[in-house]
Design a protein around this motif. Structure first.
Motif, PDB file in Angstrom:
ATOM      1  N   ASN A 167      -7.981 111.595  78.212  1.00  0.00           N
ATOM      2  CA  ASN A 167      -7.831 112.663  77.230  1.00  0.00           C
ATOM      3  C   ASN A 167      -7.644 114.037  77.883  1.00  0.00           C
ATOM      4  O   ASN A 167      -7.878 115.068  77.255  1.00  0.00           O
ATOM      5  CB  ASN A 167      -9.029 112.668  76.291  1.00  0.00           C
ATOM      6  N   GLY A 168      -7.210 114.025  79.137  1.00  0.00           N
ATOM      7  CA  GLY A 168      -6.775 115.247  79.780  1.00  0.00           C
ATOM      8  C   GLY A 168      -7.825 116.060  80.498  1.00  0.00           C
ATOM      9  O   GLY A 168      -7.561 117.192  80.924  1.00  0.00           O
ATOM     10  N   PHE A 169      -9.016 115.497  80.683  1.00  0.00           N
ATOM     11  CA  PHE A 169     -10.085 116.230  81.372  1.00  0.00           C
ATOM     12  C   PHE A 169     -10.068 115.930  82.872  1.00  0.00           C
ATOM     13  O   PHE A 169      -9.789 114.798  83.286  1.00  0.00           O
ATOM     14  CB  PHE A 169     -11.453 115.835  80.820  1.00  0.00           C
ATOM     15  N   THR A 170     -10.396 116.936  83.662  1.00  0.00           N
ATOM     16  CA  THR A 170     -10.706 116.733  85.075  1.00  0.00           C
ATOM     17  C   THR A 170     -12.215 116.602  85.214  1.00  0.00           C
ATOM     18  O   THR A 170     -12.964 117.410  84.657  1.00  0.00           O
ATOM     19  CB  THR A 170     -10.215 117.914  85.929  1.00  0.00           C
ATOM     20  N   VAL A 171     -12.647 115.583  85.931  1.00  0.00           N
ATOM     21  CA  VAL A 171     -14.075 115.299  86.097  1.00  0.00           C
ATOM     22  C   VAL A 171     -14.527 115.818  87.459  1.00  0.00           C
ATOM     23  O   VAL A 171     -13.906 115.560  88.494  1.00  0.00           O
ATOM     24  CB  VAL A 171     -14.352 113.789  85.975  1.00  0.00           C
ATOM     25  N   TRP A 172     -15.643 116.541  87.436  1.00  0.00           N
ATOM     26  CA  TRP A 172     -16.245 117.102  88.645  1.00  0.00           C
ATOM     27  C   TRP A 172     -17.700 116.635  88.756  1.00  0.00           C
ATOM     28  O   TRP A 172     -18.299 116.215  87.766  1.00  0.00           O
ATOM     29  CB  TRP A 172     -16.240 118.634  88.587  1.00  0.00           C
ATOM     30  N   CYS A 173     -18.258 116.748  89.964  1.00  0.00           N
ATOM     31  CA  CYS A 173     -19.684 116.487  90.158  1.00  0.00           C
ATOM     32  C   CYS A 173     -20.305 117.674  90.892  1.00  0.00           C
ATOM     33  O   CYS A 173     -19.752 118.147  91.892  1.00  0.00           O
ATOM     34  CB  CYS A 173     -19.903 115.215  90.976  1.00  0.00           C
ATOM     35  N   LEU A 174     -21.449 118.134  90.400  1.00  0.00           N
ATOM     36  CA  LEU A 174     -22.215 119.197  91.054  1.00  0.00           C
ATOM     37  C   LEU A 174     -23.604 118.652  91.349  1.00  0.00           C
ATOM     38  O   LEU A 174     -24.341 118.283  90.430  1.00  0.00           O
ATOM     39  CB  LEU A 174     -22.306 120.434  90.161  1.00  0.00           C
ATOM     40  N   THR A 175     -23.965 118.605  92.624  1.00  0.00           N
ATOM     41  CA  THR A 175     -25.196 117.943  93.027  1.00  0.00           C
ATOM     42  C   THR A 175     -26.018 118.819  93.960  1.00  0.00           C
ATOM     43  O   THR A 175     -25.488 119.732  94.602  1.00  0.00           O
ATOM     44  CB  THR A 175     -24.873 116.606  93.742  1.00  0.00           C
ATOM     45  N   THR A 176     -27.307 118.552  94.027  1.00  0.00           N
ATOM     46  CA  THR A 176     -28.154 119.191  95.032  1.00  0.00           C
ATOM     47  C   THR A 176     -28.225 118.349  96.304  1.00  0.00           C
ATOM     48  O   THR A 176     -28.830 118.762  97.287  1.00  0.00           O
ATOM     49  CB  THR A 176     -29.590 119.395  94.499  1.00  0.00           C
TER      50      THR A 176
END
Length: 239
Positions: free
Chosen positions: A120-129
């Motif tokens: 559906n056109g989203f870019t997926v990111w991950c933000l982690t510690t």
């Protein structure tokens, strides 16, 4: 206009089952002799580590979470009622349990969640510690596509979530007109991200009870499963 969803990883996309199993394998029977369930000890250890990690960060003495975690093992045994922690367990047992953090597994539905969003056109990111190499390994082992360039770590900036400075660098990479979502199974995490401008998606898969009254930020999307959260984000952006 581009559309982005930034995910927290450990606790949200990844469950703690392997860590709790590691505690049970190495010291579980001894813990039970003192009336301490392995999962409860593991939770206390993680929560204490997150507190000290955060306190060090906000006092400008940033220490990577994995180092804080290792250091607190014997203290948490003491706080759990073990009178002589260093006779109760060994450094080798501690290190073996810590190593199980690399064996954590993706939660059910993560692959479907990412696929729904991307279709559906989203870019997926991950933000982690955590460190990116270890965290990306969770996805590689599960054969879930997550490009290295879409991983961001707080370690790079020497600041811990939920300090707002942990969220701003990635937020500022996006354009003003973009759809910018932050998704997590920690209410504290999503509510902090909302304060800098992200739309918030919360999944109760980990905490069960959201305790929303504590945080003062209403979520844009709430769900009980990760795929349901993805569908609700898609629906919200279609309005």
């Amino acid at each position: 206009m581009s559309k982005h969803v930034v995910f927290d990883v450990v606790g949200t996309c990844v469950g703690y089952g392997a860590f709790f199993a590691g505690i049970e394998k190495h010291i579980g029977p001894r813990l039970r002799e003192h009336g301490i369930p392995s999962q409860l000890f593991g939770f206390a250890w993680m929560e204490s580590s997150e507190r000290e990690f955060t306190f060090l960060s906000i006092s400008e003495r940033y220490v990577p979470y994995k180092d804080v975690f290792k250091s607190l093992f014997y203290r948490v045994l003491w706080m759990s009622g073990i009178s002589d922690p260093r006779s109760f367990a060994t450094d080798a047992e501690r290190d073996a349990i810590c190593a199980t953090y690399s064996d954590l597994e993706l939660r059910e539905g993560v692959k479907e969640t990412f696929e729904l969003l991307r279709k559906n056109g989203f870019t997926v990111w991950c933000l982690t510690t955590g460190d990116v190499e270890r965290v990306r390994g969770y996805f590689l082992r599960a054969r879930v596509d997550m490009p290295m360039e879409n991983f961001k770590s707080c370690d790079a900036g020497g600041v811990a979530k939920p300090a707002l400075a942990a969220y701003r660098p990635l937020f500022r990479e996006f354009k003003e007109e973009d759809e910018k979502w932050f998704a997590a199974a920690h209410y504290w995490d999503v509510s902090a991200a909302k304060k800098i401008g992200f739309k918030g998606a919360y999944c109760s898969v980990y905490e069960k009870e959201d305790c929303a009254e504590l945080f003062g930020e209403k979520m844009d999307v709430m769900s009980d499963t990760l795929p349901e959260m993805a569908r609700k984000i898609i629906e919200a952006c279609g309005k």
